[in-house]
Design a protein around this motif. Structure first.
Motif, PDB file in Angstrom:
ATOM      1  N   PRO A 173      -9.332  -0.556  -2.195  1.00 37.16           N
ATOM      2  CA  PRO A 173      -8.377  -0.933  -2.916  1.00 37.16           C
ATOM      3  C   PRO A 173      -7.540  -2.174  -2.788  1.00 37.16           C
ATOM      4  O   PRO A 173      -7.841  -3.385  -4.328  1.00 37.16           O
ATOM      5  N   ALA A 174      -7.369  -2.616  -2.273  1.00 35.98           N
ATOM      6  CA  ALA A 174      -7.184  -4.075  -2.015  1.00 35.98           C
ATOM      7  C   ALA A 174      -7.877  -4.650  -2.014  1.00 35.98           C
ATOM      8  O   ALA A 174      -7.730  -6.280  -3.103  1.00 35.98           O
ATOM      9  N   ARG A 175      -9.357  -4.386  -1.203  1.00 37.60           N
ATOM     10  CA  ARG A 175     -10.525  -5.655  -1.831  1.00 37.60           C
ATOM     11  C   ARG A 175     -10.575  -5.559  -3.249  1.00 37.60           C
ATOM     12  O   ARG A 175     -11.066  -7.170  -4.038  1.00 37.60           O
ATOM     13  N   VAL A 176     -10.546  -5.178  -4.234  1.00 41.13           N
ATOM     14  CA  VAL A 176     -11.208  -4.550  -5.826  1.00 41.13           C
ATOM     15  C   VAL A 176      -9.827  -5.199  -6.230  1.00 41.13           C
ATOM     16  O   VAL A 176     -10.620  -6.549  -6.973  1.00 41.13           O
ATOM     17  N   VAL A 177      -8.418  -5.353  -5.517  1.00 42.41           N
ATOM     18  CA  VAL A 177      -7.678  -6.416  -6.616  1.00 42.41           C
ATOM     19  C   VAL A 177      -7.825  -7.777  -6.335  1.00 42.41           C
ATOM     20  O   VAL A 177      -7.621  -8.760  -7.024  1.00 42.41           O
ATOM     21  N   GLN A 178      -7.908  -8.029  -4.596  1.00 47.81           N
ATOM     22  CA  GLN A 178      -8.463  -9.196  -4.823  1.00 47.81           C
ATOM     23  C   GLN A 178      -9.777  -9.650  -4.899  1.00 47.81           C
ATOM     24  O   GLN A 178      -9.639 -10.812  -5.690  1.00 47.81           O
ATOM     25  N   ALA A 179     -10.549  -8.821  -5.175  1.00 48.21           N
ATOM     26  CA  ALA A 179     -11.285  -9.836  -6.399  1.00 48.21           C
ATOM     27  C   ALA A 179     -11.337  -9.497  -7.722  1.00 48.21           C
ATOM     28  O   ALA A 179     -11.640 -11.286  -8.011  1.00 48.21           O
ATOM     29  N   ALA A 180     -10.091  -9.174  -8.364  1.00 48.69           N
ATOM     30  CA  ALA A 180     -10.368  -9.363  -9.065  1.00 48.69           C
ATOM     31  C   ALA A 180      -9.500 -11.338  -9.598  1.00 48.69           C
ATOM     32  O   ALA A 180      -9.991 -11.882 -10.192  1.00 48.69           O
ATOM     33  N   ILE A 181      -8.511 -10.997  -8.352  1.00 56.44           N
ATOM     34  CA  ILE A 181      -7.946 -11.975  -8.557  1.00 56.44           C
ATOM     35  C   ILE A 181      -8.741 -13.681  -8.109  1.00 56.44           C
ATOM     36  O   ILE A 181      -8.670 -14.628  -8.367  1.00 56.44           O
ATOM     37  N   ALA A 198      -6.438   6.724  -2.861  1.00 55.41           N
ATOM     38  CA  ALA A 198      -7.043   5.050  -3.605  1.00 55.41           C
ATOM     39  C   ALA A 198      -6.318   4.816  -4.622  1.00 55.41           C
ATOM     40  O   ALA A 198      -5.577   3.340  -4.628  1.00 55.41           O
ATOM     41  N   PRO A 199      -5.733   5.407  -5.617  1.00 60.21           N
ATOM     42  CA  PRO A 199      -5.143   5.193  -6.348  1.00 60.21           C
ATOM     43  C   PRO A 199      -3.686   4.724  -6.084  1.00 60.21           C
ATOM     44  O   PRO A 199      -2.988   4.144  -6.469  1.00 60.21           O
ATOM     45  N   PHE A 200      -3.035   5.402  -5.300  1.00 59.18           N
ATOM     46  CA  PHE A 200      -1.904   5.020  -4.826  1.00 59.18           C
ATOM     47  C   PHE A 200      -1.960   3.263  -3.548  1.00 59.18           C
ATOM     48  O   PHE A 200      -0.915   2.495  -4.375  1.00 59.18           O
ATOM     49  N   PHE A 201      -2.804   2.805  -3.194  1.00 61.32           N
ATOM     50  CA  PHE A 201      -2.980   1.724  -2.900  1.00 61.32           C
ATOM     51  C   PHE A 201      -3.435   0.358  -3.369  1.00 61.32           C
ATOM     52  O   PHE A 201      -3.493  -0.498  -3.188  1.00 61.32           O
ATOM     53  N   LEU A 202      -4.495   0.949  -4.784  1.00 65.96           N
ATOM     54  CA  LEU A 202      -4.871   0.270  -5.637  1.00 65.96           C
ATOM     55  C   LEU A 202      -2.806   0.126  -6.686  1.00 65.96           C
ATOM     56  O   LEU A 202      -3.228  -1.693  -6.536  1.00 65.96           O
ATOM     57  N   MET A 203      -2.611   0.817  -6.946  1.00 62.72           N
ATOM     58  CA  MET A 203      -1.290  -0.113  -7.281  1.00 62.72           C
ATOM     59  C   MET A 203      -0.303  -0.545  -6.047  1.00 62.72           C
ATOM     60  O   MET A 203       0.131  -1.906  -7.295  1.00 62.72           O
ATOM     61  N   GLN A 204       0.264   0.118  -5.543  1.00 61.30           N
ATOM     62  CA  GLN A 204       0.362  -1.018  -4.274  1.00 61.30           C
ATOM     63  C   GLN A 204      -0.303  -3.120  -4.501  1.00 61.30           C
ATOM     64  O   GLN A 204       0.262  -3.657  -4.052  1.00 61.30           O
ATOM     65  N   ALA A 205      -1.647  -3.252  -4.406  1.00 63.30           N
ATOM     66  CA  ALA A 205      -2.308  -4.165  -4.007  1.00 63.30           C
ATOM     67  C   ALA A 205      -2.250  -4.897  -5.488  1.00 63.30           C
ATOM     68  O   ALA A 205      -1.760  -5.952  -5.139  1.00 63.30           O
ATOM     69  N   ALA A 206      -2.380  -3.938  -6.889  1.00 59.83           N
ATOM     70  CA  ALA A 206      -2.018  -4.720  -7.984  1.00 59.83           C
ATOM     71  C   ALA A 206      -0.584  -4.849  -8.136  1.00 59.83           C
ATOM     72  O   ALA A 206      -0.588  -6.296  -8.696  1.00 59.83           O
ATOM     73  N   ALA A 207       1.000  -4.648  -7.872  1.00 61.61           N
ATOM     74  CA  ALA A 207       1.923  -4.019  -7.685  1.00 61.61           C
ATOM     75  C   ALA A 207       2.379  -6.051  -7.070  1.00 61.61           C
ATOM     76  O   ALA A 207       2.752  -6.527  -7.363  1.00 61.61           O
ATOM     77  N   ARG A 208       2.000  -6.384  -5.982  1.00 58.68           N
ATOM     78  CA  ARG A 208       2.139  -7.490  -5.148  1.00 58.68           C
ATOM     79  C   ARG A 208       1.132  -8.702  -5.972  1.00 58.68           C
ATOM     80  O   ARG A 208       1.330  -9.814  -5.727  1.00 58.68           O
TER      81      ARG A 208
END
Length: 242
Positions: free
Chosen positions: A69-77, A116-126
């Motif tokens: 999940p953190a890598r997915v968010v990082q890819a977006a950023i 995964a939904p929890f850690f996706l939210m955690q990474a997205a919130a940052r």
């Protein structure tokens, strides 16, 4: 031209693909995550870029991996330097008799449907600025009984409802967190006509839904700036009779 960015997990097929299309049609750049559907994901991305003149970035990650999940968010950023909307659509629903559920079955379902939904939210919130929106795709089965072959799915989706409420309170007022809980909008290929008809007897609106019904609910929640911590049922009223 300034464009907002939406990230959709599980966006290559079925309802997830319809969600991706809906954001592209509204002028969003999109990060399209998939687990193992590269042909569908890449074809959809190319189609939407040509049709709507937006950018669609495809990211492949197995959400069973706790760091995915953190890598997915990082890819977006990395692609867009911003993230405005996250729709967590990736899910697994495996039919298993009570006696045949294995620890691996349970762990996979829990990893994709809840962890995964929890850690996706955690990474997205940052990563998100004030005004960000997170939407989880839940399931009407979370509040039902009578589906003993879907215990891991039901339990994890039920927990997801509570997770949405808890995280919404934690992230307010900077980020809003809600969920859409669909009923029968795309029948599983193995459901069968008799089972579908039996299911529909408990739907007050007496019909199945469509991906468009889910999309309308998602975009309502994106635009509804005074709504957070809500699980919005999109099930034809079936929750009234369960």
């Amino acid at each position: 031209m300034f464009r907002k960015t939406a990230l959709v997990t599980g966006g290559a097929r079925r309802v997830g693909a319809a969600i991706v299309r809906s954001f592209a049609a509204r002028g969003y750049n999109v990060v399209l995550h998939h687990g193992n559907s590269p042909e569908e994901a890449n074809a959809l991305a190319a189609e939407l870029e040509a049709e709507y003149q937006v950018r669609v970035v495809v990211v492949q990650e197995d959400l069973v991996d706790s760091s995915a999940p953190a890598r997915v968010v990082q890819a977006a950023i990395s692609a867009f330097d911003a993230l405005d909307v996250v729709v967590s659509s990736a899910s697994v629903m495996e039919w298993r008799d009570f006696e045949s559920v294995t620890p691996d079955d349970w762990a996979r379902t829990e990893a994709i449907n809840l962890r995964a939904p929890f850690f996706l939210m955690q990474a997205a919130a940052r990563a998100m600025n004030e005004g960000g929106v997170i939407i989880q795709i839940a399931d009407h089965l979370a509040n039902e009984t009578g589906f003993p072959r879907l215990i891991p799915h039901q339990v994890t989706k039920s927990a997801l409802h509570q997770l949405v409420r808890t995280v919404a309170d934690r992230l307010a007022p900077r980020i809003r967190v809600n969920a859409v809980s669909p009923g029968l909008v795309l029948a599983p290929s193995d459901l069968g006509d008799a089972a579908a008809a039996a299911f529909m007897r408990d739907v007050p609106l007496a019909r199945s839904g469509s991906p468009d019904d889910v999309i309308q609910a998602i975009h309502y929640l994106v635009d509804a700036t005074y709504v957070t911590g809500t699980v919005l049922s999109v099930d034809g009223g079936r929750h009234l009779r369960r």
